[in-house]
Design a protein around this motif. Structure first.
Motif, mmCIF file in Angstrom:
data_model
loop_
_atom_site.group_PDB
_atom_site.id
_atom_site.type_symbol
_atom_site.label_atom_id
_atom_site.label_comp_id
_atom_site.label_asym_id
_atom_site.label_seq_id
_atom_site.Cartn_x
_atom_site.Cartn_y
_atom_site.Cartn_z
ATOM 1 N N TYR A 91 0.825 -1.199 0.000
ATOM 2 C CA TYR A 91 0.000 0.000 0.000
ATOM 3 C C TYR A 91 0.854 1.240 0.000
ATOM 4 N N ARG A 92 0.524 2.152 -0.926
ATOM 5 C CA ARG A 92 1.255 3.424 -0.961
ATOM 6 C C ARG A 92 0.309 4.543 -0.535
ATOM 7 N N THR A 93 -0.785 4.634 -1.271
ATOM 8 C CA THR A 93 -1.842 5.558 -0.892
ATOM 9 C C THR A 93 -3.134 5.050 -1.522
ATOM 10 N N ALA A 94 -4.252 5.674 -1.179
ATOM 11 C CA ALA A 94 -5.535 5.199 -1.705
ATOM 12 C C ALA A 94 -5.505 5.252 -3.234
ATOM 13 N N PRO A 95 -5.769 4.125 -3.914
ATOM 14 C CA PRO A 95 -5.726 4.144 -5.378
ATOM 15 C C PRO A 95 -6.980 4.793 -5.956
ATOM 16 N N PHE A 96 -6.964 5.013 -7.267
ATOM 17 C CA PHE A 96 -8.132 5.541 -7.949
ATOM 18 C C PHE A 96 -9.300 4.581 -7.755
ATOM 19 N N THR A 102 -8.007 6.093 6.271
ATOM 20 C CA THR A 102 -6.998 6.890 6.964
ATOM 21 C C THR A 102 -6.288 7.835 6.001
ATOM 22 N N SER A 103 -6.041 7.343 4.776
ATOM 23 C CA SER A 103 -5.393 8.209 3.778
ATOM 24 C C SER A 103 -6.281 9.358 3.362
ATOM 25 N N ARG A 158 -6.803 1.451 5.877
ATOM 26 C CA ARG A 158 -5.715 2.211 5.249
ATOM 27 C C ARG A 158 -6.306 3.273 4.327
#
Lengths: 230, 86
Positions: free
Chosen positions: B12-17, B62-63, B59
């Motif tokens: 996980y990096r950040t919320a995806p599209f 939270t992002s 996640r």
């Protein structure tokens, strides 16, 4: 950043802003050409002694001055729509930052991995150190990595604000209870300034936005440092 | 299947599209993931299963969600005054 007596846009720091700059150049040139032509015709009409009382109609020129404007409008519309769709592309961000507008400061949250946030107040004029910009510099800048797609989610805590950074080509309203998304890529390292763009009370002019773009490795160092210190 | 989910959570990096929320207004994206996390927890706990897959929703929200919103909703959940259906 903005300069005194500036006429044009600030230097572009993101690909989208570059496109907007070029489009503006293209459209402004068309506007100048048309204005020059019209001004010339007005001058010519006003300064001649010749008169013709018997002009009734003329099919040829009517066709020209109908088709030519239509063509010019198409020439403006095509690049405009291209950029519009470019800005609307689906992006896959590497980082999400939240910008919250308050009266009268911004706060930034980086919560992809930890619950990390900080406030960003304008440096008061009497506290400026040499080299800092009046009404523009802040105590804590929003730091992001260069050449990475970044998603910014903008909202407000109290009244309407607007988060704007002209050199990145971004302006997005901060509405309480709503999360507005915008995305950008910063092409080069640097510090980019903007100001709150929606009237929000007494100190609306005194809550600037400052984005600092640094290479990814330094960004990772910065975020580690900020986490340790918070 | 849970391996794929675990891999997604680990990378996980950040919320995806999310195609359900393609536009500028991402309010519902944040809220929906918050709801989905709690619903997932409730559903999996009721079946006595491992709630690890729910971590994805946590996640993402939270992002996306402002910390203040999450705090307020958590407090409302504790008090029992949260308006959403979980």
């Amino acid at each position: 950043m903005a300069h005194p007596s500036q006429l044009g846009f600030q230097d572009a720091a993101s690909p989208v802003m570059e496109e907007l700059l070029h489009f503006h150049d293209h459209t402004l040139m068309i506007v100048f050409l048309i204005s020059t032509l019209v001004l010339y015709i007005i001058m010519a009409m006003v300064t001649t002694k010749l008169t013709n009382k018997f002009i009734l109609d003329s099919q040829e020129i009517e066709i020209i001055w109908t088709l030519l404007p239509a063509l010019i409008l198409i020439l403006i519309a095509l690049p405009s729509l291209r950029i519009l769709y470019l800005m609307d592309e689906v992006n896959d961000p590497h980082l999400t930052v939240k910008a919250l507008g308050h009266q009268w400061y911004w706060s930034y949250e980086y919560t992809d991995y930890n619950n990390f946030g900080f406030d960003s107040y304008m440096v008061p004029t009497q506290d400026l150190t040499p080299g800092q910009f009046r009404l523009l510099d802040v105590d804590h800048r929003m730091v992001i990595p260069t050449e990475s797609p970044v998603r910014v989610l903008i909202t407000a805590d109290d009244v309407l604000h607007s988060w704007a950074v002209p050199s990145l080509g971004i302006k997005m309203d901060a509405v309480p209870g709503r999360l507005n998304q915008t995305a950008f890529i910063v092409s080069r390292p640097g510090i980019y300034y903007g100001q709150c763009s929606e009237i929000c009370g007494a100190n609306h002019s005194f809550m600037p936005v400052v984005v600092e773009a640094i290479p990814l490795k330094h960004f990772e160092n910065w975020s580690t440092l900020m986490l340790e210190n918070s | 299947m849970s391996d794929r989910i675990n891999e997604k959570i680990q990378n996980y990096r950040t919320a995806p599209f999310d195609a359900r929320f393609p536009n500028t207004n991402q309010t519902r994206n944040c809220y929906q993931n918050y709801l989905d996390f709690h619903r997932c927890n409730k559903a999996l706990s009721a079946k006595q299963q491992d709630p690890a897959p729910c971590e994805w929703y946590r996640r993402v929200y939270t992002s996306l969600c402002p910390m203040g919103w999450v705090q307020r909703w958590d407090e409302q959940l504790e008090e029992g005054s949260f308006a959403g259906r979980i």
